[in-house]
Write an enzyme that holds these catalytic residues in place. Sequence first.
Site, mmCIF file in Angstrom:
data_model
loop_
_atom_site.group_PDB
_atom_site.id
_atom_site.type_symbol
_atom_site.label_atom_id
_atom_site.label_comp_id
_atom_site.label_asym_id
_atom_site.label_seq_id
_atom_site.Cartn_x
_atom_site.Cartn_y
_atom_site.Cartn_z
ATOM 1 N N HIS A 101 0.847 -1.192 0.000
ATOM 2 C CA HIS A 101 0.000 0.000 0.000
ATOM 3 C C HIS A 101 0.879 1.237 0.000
ATOM 4 O O HIS A 101 2.033 1.199 0.450
ATOM 5 C CB HIS A 101 -0.944 0.010 1.209
ATOM 6 C CG HIS A 101 -0.246 -0.153 2.512
ATOM 7 N ND1 HIS A 101 0.166 -1.379 2.989
ATOM 8 C CD2 HIS A 101 0.150 0.757 3.437
ATOM 9 C CE1 HIS A 101 0.754 -1.220 4.154
ATOM 10 N NE2 HIS A 101 0.774 0.062 4.445
ATOM 11 N N HIS A 103 0.808 5.320 1.125
ATOM 12 C CA HIS A 103 0.139 6.383 1.872
ATOM 13 C C HIS A 103 0.176 7.661 1.025
ATOM 14 O O HIS A 103 1.248 8.042 0.533
ATOM 15 C CB HIS A 103 0.871 6.668 3.182
ATOM 16 C CG HIS A 103 0.943 5.502 4.123
ATOM 17 N ND1 HIS A 103 0.153 5.405 5.244
ATOM 18 C CD2 HIS A 103 1.718 4.381 4.114
ATOM 19 C CE1 HIS A 103 0.443 4.284 5.889
ATOM 20 N NE2 HIS A 103 1.398 3.647 5.226
HETATM 21 P P1 AMP Z 1 1.859 0.645 7.324
HETATM 22 O O1 AMP Z 1 2.171 0.894 8.777
HETATM 23 O O2 AMP Z 1 2.693 1.417 6.357
HETATM 24 O O3 AMP Z 1 1.818 -0.839 7.018
HETATM 25 O O4 AMP Z 1 0.391 1.205 7.111
HETATM 26 C C1 AMP Z 1 -0.747 0.502 7.453
HETATM 27 C C2 AMP Z 1 -1.829 1.518 7.638
HETATM 28 O O5 AMP Z 1 -3.085 0.852 7.596
HETATM 29 C C3 AMP Z 1 -1.777 2.256 8.975
HETATM 30 O O6 AMP Z 1 -1.583 3.647 8.734
HETATM 31 C C4 AMP Z 1 -3.132 1.957 9.611
HETATM 32 O O7 AMP Z 1 -3.655 3.047 10.302
HETATM 33 C C5 AMP Z 1 -3.969 1.567 8.415
HETATM 34 N N1 AMP Z 1 -5.094 0.701 8.673
HETATM 35 C C6 AMP Z 1 -5.077 -0.488 9.352
HETATM 36 N N2 AMP Z 1 -6.307 -1.007 9.390
HETATM 37 C C7 AMP Z 1 -7.119 -0.159 8.717
HETATM 38 C C8 AMP Z 1 -8.516 -0.143 8.405
HETATM 39 N N3 AMP Z 1 -9.342 -1.119 8.794
HETATM 40 N N4 AMP Z 1 -9.013 0.902 7.711
HETATM 41 C C9 AMP Z 1 -8.193 1.915 7.314
HETATM 42 N N5 AMP Z 1 -6.868 1.948 7.571
HETATM 43 C C10 AMP Z 1 -6.338 0.932 8.267
#
Ligand code: AMP
Length: 115
Positions: A101, A103
């Site tokens: 993913h 950001h």
């Molecule tokens: P990373 O730490 O780069 O793997 O980013 C994962 C992101 O996913 C984090 O910023 C979380 O806040 C986000 N995240 C996890 N679960 C959800 C969810 N159910 N809906 C939206 N964002 C999420």
Amino acid sequence: MSTDCIFCKIAQGDIPVELAYKDDQVMAFRDIAPQAPHHLLIVPLEHIPTTLDLEEKHRTLVGHIYLVAAKLARELGIAEDGFRVVNNCNEAAGQTVWHLHFHLLGGRDLSWPPG
Ligand code: AMP
């Protein structure tokens, strides 16, 4: 599709999100713990754990993700001021969800270098 992956469940519609964009390759939705006034996650529908798992067949997909990021930044009104597209790969970089993913962050001054 990985059955224990939260982003695969979101892609399947099993977990509700604030959807900003979806097509046949990617979706974008609001991060549940936003780090900026605008914080979207741009996520391929295919389950790819990390950047290191990208293959030659994903070349177009990655380009598409950046075009979607630019389109969303314009729509959100953060394109001119500036925004950031971030991919965290593996633990030391802060990756917590093992489904590729990106950001998309904007709406405030973003420090550089990041912490
Ligand atoms: P990373 O730490 O780069 O793997 O980013 C994962 C992101 O996913 C984090 O910023 C979380 O806040 C986000 N995240 C996890 N679960 C959800 C969810 N159910 N809906 C939206 N964002 C999420």
